[in-house]
Design an enzyme around this catalytic site. Structure first.
Site, PDB file in Angstrom:
ATOM      1  N   ARG A  34       0.793  -1.213  -0.201  1.00 42.99           N
ATOM      2  CA  ARG A  34      -0.172   0.098   0.041  1.00 42.99           C
ATOM      3  C   ARG A  34       0.958   1.259  -0.055  1.00 42.99           C
ATOM      4  NH1 ARG A  34      -3.435  -0.877   5.005  1.00 42.99           N
ATOM      5  NH2 ARG A  34      -1.653  -1.937   5.665  1.00 42.99           N
TER       6      ARG A  34
ATOM      7  N   ASN B 271      -6.185  -2.541   1.864  1.00 43.60           N
ATOM      8  CA  ASN B 271      -6.191  -4.013   1.999  1.00 43.60           C
ATOM      9  C   ASN B 271      -7.784  -4.689   2.058  1.00 43.60           C
ATOM     10  OD1 ASN B 271      -3.195  -4.494   2.102  1.00 43.60           O
ATOM     11  ND2 ASN B 271      -3.116  -4.545   4.615  1.00 43.60           N
TER      12      ASN B 271
END
Length: 105
Positions: free
Chosen positions: A32, A50
């Site tokens: 990320r 996520n």
């Protein structure tokens, strides 16, 4: 430099927005943070998060060639990631402005 990617002085009808699902070893490997860094570098709007199933989901919006470049980068991912599948879906969601990390979904 890709300074033109940050030019917001005129809206362009050639904006591409896609939702991307990335599977493989993509959690716990800074995927990320890597995505935020790369998308921001390209001047894209959108987000990354996520998923509870172990995948990563992202929304990218910007100039079509830059969105395509980000898709290619996502196929590789950061050094410790191992991407086994990447699905891209055309999308009409509002990407917002800038690029951010969202909570797990």
């Amino acid at each position: 430099m890709a300074s033109a990617a940050f030019d917001c002085s005129q809206s362009s009808p050639s904006t591409k927005t896609v939702r991307v699902m990335i599977k493989g070893r993509v959690q716990g490997v800074f995927y990320r943070d890597w995505t935020v860094e790369n998308a921001s570098q390209l001047g894209l709007n959108g987000w990354v998060r996520n998923r509870r199933d172990g995948s990563v989901e992202a929304l990218f919006s910007g100039k079509p060639d830059l969105v395509d470049e980000m898709e290619q980068r996502c196929r590789r991912g950061p050094p410790h990631a191992m991407v086994t599948a990447l699905q891209v879906f055309p999308c009409n969601d509002d990407p917002g402005s800038g690029f951010q990390r969202k909570p797990t979904a």
